[in-house]
Enzyme design. Structure first.
Site, PDB file in Angstrom:
ATOM      1  CG  ASP A  47      -3.375  14.760  -4.091  1.00  0.00           C
ATOM      2  OD1 ASP A  47      -4.308  14.014  -3.742  1.00  0.00           O
ATOM      3  OD2 ASP A  47      -2.780  14.654  -5.184  1.00  0.00           O
ATOM      4  CG  HIS A  69      -9.374  13.883  -1.870  1.00  0.00           C
ATOM      5  ND1 HIS A  69      -8.298  13.933  -2.713  1.00  0.00           N
ATOM      6  CD2 HIS A  69      -9.865  12.626  -1.986  1.00  0.00           C
ATOM      7  CE1 HIS A  69      -8.145  12.762  -3.319  1.00  0.00           C
ATOM      8  NE2 HIS A  69      -9.089  11.950  -2.894  1.00  0.00           N
ATOM      9  CG  HIS A  85      -4.305  -0.903   4.887  1.00  0.00           C
ATOM     10  ND1 HIS A  85      -3.827  -0.174   3.821  1.00  0.00           N
ATOM     11  CD2 HIS A  85      -5.151  -1.809   4.360  1.00  0.00           C
ATOM     12  CE1 HIS A  85      -4.343  -0.632   2.703  1.00  0.00           C
ATOM     13  NE2 HIS A  85      -5.156  -1.632   3.010  1.00  0.00           N
ATOM     14  CB  CYS A 118      -0.922  -0.007   1.215  1.00  0.00           C
ATOM     15  SG  CYS A 118      -1.810   1.541   1.444  1.00  0.00           S
ATOM     16  CG  HIS A 126      -7.447   8.939   0.549  1.00  0.00           C
ATOM     17  ND1 HIS A 126      -7.423   7.635   0.111  1.00  0.00           N
ATOM     18  CD2 HIS A 126      -7.719   9.688  -0.537  1.00  0.00           C
ATOM     19  CE1 HIS A 126      -7.674   7.608  -1.185  1.00  0.00           C
ATOM     20  NE2 HIS A 126      -7.866   8.842  -1.607  1.00  0.00           N
ATOM     21  CG  HIS A 140      -4.411   3.739   3.585  1.00  0.00           C
ATOM     22  ND1 HIS A 140      -3.416   3.037   4.245  1.00  0.00           N
ATOM     23  CD2 HIS A 140      -4.896   4.633   4.490  1.00  0.00           C
ATOM     24  CE1 HIS A 140      -3.315   3.473   5.493  1.00  0.00           C
ATOM     25  NE2 HIS A 140      -4.210   4.452   5.663  1.00  0.00           N
ATOM     26  CG  ASN A 167     -12.913  10.155  -4.751  1.00  0.00           C
ATOM     27  OD1 ASN A 167     -13.939  10.803  -4.907  1.00  0.00           O
ATOM     28  ND2 ASN A 167     -11.721  10.624  -5.091  1.00  0.00           N
ATOM     29  CB  CYS A 225       0.857   1.252   4.374  1.00  0.00           C
ATOM     30  SG  CYS A 225      -0.759   0.830   5.071  1.00  0.00           S
ATOM     31  N   GLY A 281     -14.242   6.742  -7.972  1.00  0.00           N
ATOM     32  CA  GLY A 281     -13.013   7.481  -8.265  1.00  0.00           C
ATOM     33  C   GLY A 281     -11.871   7.209  -7.307  1.00  0.00           C
TER      34      GLY A 281
HETATM   35  P1  AMP Z   1      -8.262   8.809  -4.700  1.00  0.00           P
HETATM   36  O1  AMP Z   1      -8.497   8.889  -6.195  1.00  0.00           O
HETATM   37  O2  AMP Z   1      -9.389   9.354  -3.902  1.00  0.00           O
HETATM   38  O3  AMP Z   1      -7.855   7.396  -4.301  1.00  0.00           O
HETATM   39  O4  AMP Z   1      -7.071   9.772  -4.389  1.00  0.00           O
HETATM   40  C1  AMP Z   1      -5.731   9.385  -4.443  1.00  0.00           C
HETATM   41  C2  AMP Z   1      -4.928  10.667  -4.404  1.00  0.00           C
HETATM   42  O5  AMP Z   1      -3.621  10.338  -4.020  1.00  0.00           O
HETATM   43  C3  AMP Z   1      -4.832  11.395  -5.744  1.00  0.00           C
HETATM   44  O6  AMP Z   1      -5.364  12.708  -5.603  1.00  0.00           O
HETATM   45  C4  AMP Z   1      -3.340  11.416  -6.045  1.00  0.00           C
HETATM   46  O7  AMP Z   1      -2.898  12.620  -6.640  1.00  0.00           O
HETATM   47  C5  AMP Z   1      -2.737  11.220  -4.660  1.00  0.00           C
HETATM   48  N1  AMP Z   1      -1.415  10.617  -4.631  1.00  0.00           N
HETATM   49  C6  AMP Z   1      -0.966   9.546  -5.334  1.00  0.00           C
HETATM   50  N2  AMP Z   1       0.300   9.256  -5.012  1.00  0.00           N
HETATM   51  C7  AMP Z   1       0.680  10.160  -4.072  1.00  0.00           C
HETATM   52  C8  AMP Z   1       1.884  10.396  -3.340  1.00  0.00           C
HETATM   53  N3  AMP Z   1       2.969   9.629  -3.493  1.00  0.00           N
HETATM   54  N4  AMP Z   1       1.919  11.440  -2.469  1.00  0.00           N
HETATM   55  C9  AMP Z   1       0.842  12.225  -2.310  1.00  0.00           C
HETATM   56  N5  AMP Z   1      -0.323  12.046  -2.952  1.00  0.00           N
HETATM   57  C10 AMP Z   1      -0.418  11.034  -3.832  1.00  0.00           C
HETATM   58 ZN    ZN Z   2      -2.459   1.334   3.637  1.00  0.00          ZN
END
Ligand code: AMP
Ligand code: ZN
Length: 111
Positions: free
Chosen positions: A31, A101, A47, A5, A99, A97, A86, A8, A92
């Site tokens: 992000d 936004h 997780h 992950c 989260h 994991h 999401n 993680c 989306g």
């Molecule tokens: P989601 O589509 O809701 O799963 O959002 C995943 C988010 O993680 C997206 O907005 C990506 O831009 C962001 N993301 C992906 N990899 C990283 C990373 N290494 N560091 C920070 N954000 C990330």
């Molecule tokens: Zn995780």
């Protein structure tokens, strides 16, 4: 910790990130591909793959995530903000994991 992950790995500092808040149970970082001038991700260190995996005992943790959002918004003096979760590929969600936004300022598109 789930070995494969991405979030993680960020939590364990095995991958770099721009951390803006951290406690024993929650972490928030920028992000990497921001969709607004302020675009942060707030997540439990535990997780939990998605909202669909939440259990009754996670209620307090989910409340904590929202309170962390409020705290960051206050500290950054944001005029207002959006909180988006999401859920599942159809919703989306790309990273499995859970989260939140936190977005503020002119939105380019929805995350
Ligand atoms: P989601 O589509 O809701 O799963 O959002 C995943 C988010 O993680 C997206 O907005 C990506 O831009 C962001 N993301 C992906 N990899 C990283 C990373 N290494 N560091 C920070 N954000 C990330
Ligand atoms: Zn995780």
């Amino acid at each position: 910790m789930m070995a494969d992950c991405l979030f993680c790995k960020i939590i364990k500092k095995k991958l770099p990130s721009d951390i803006v808040y951290e406690s024993d149970s929650v972490i928030a970082f920028k992000d990497i591909n921001p969709k607004a001038p302020v675009h942060l991700l707030i997540l439990p260190k535990e997780h939990i793959p998605s909202v669909n995996h939440l259990k009754k005992e996670d209620r307090e943790l989910m409340g904590e995530l929202i309170l962390v959002a409020q705290k960051i918004a206050k500290e950054k003096k944001l005029k207002g903000y959006k909180l988006i979760i999401n859920v599942g590929r159809g919703g989306g969600q790309l990273i499995d994991h859970l989260h939140l936004h936190l977005l503020s300022g002119k939105l380019l598109e929805l995350p």
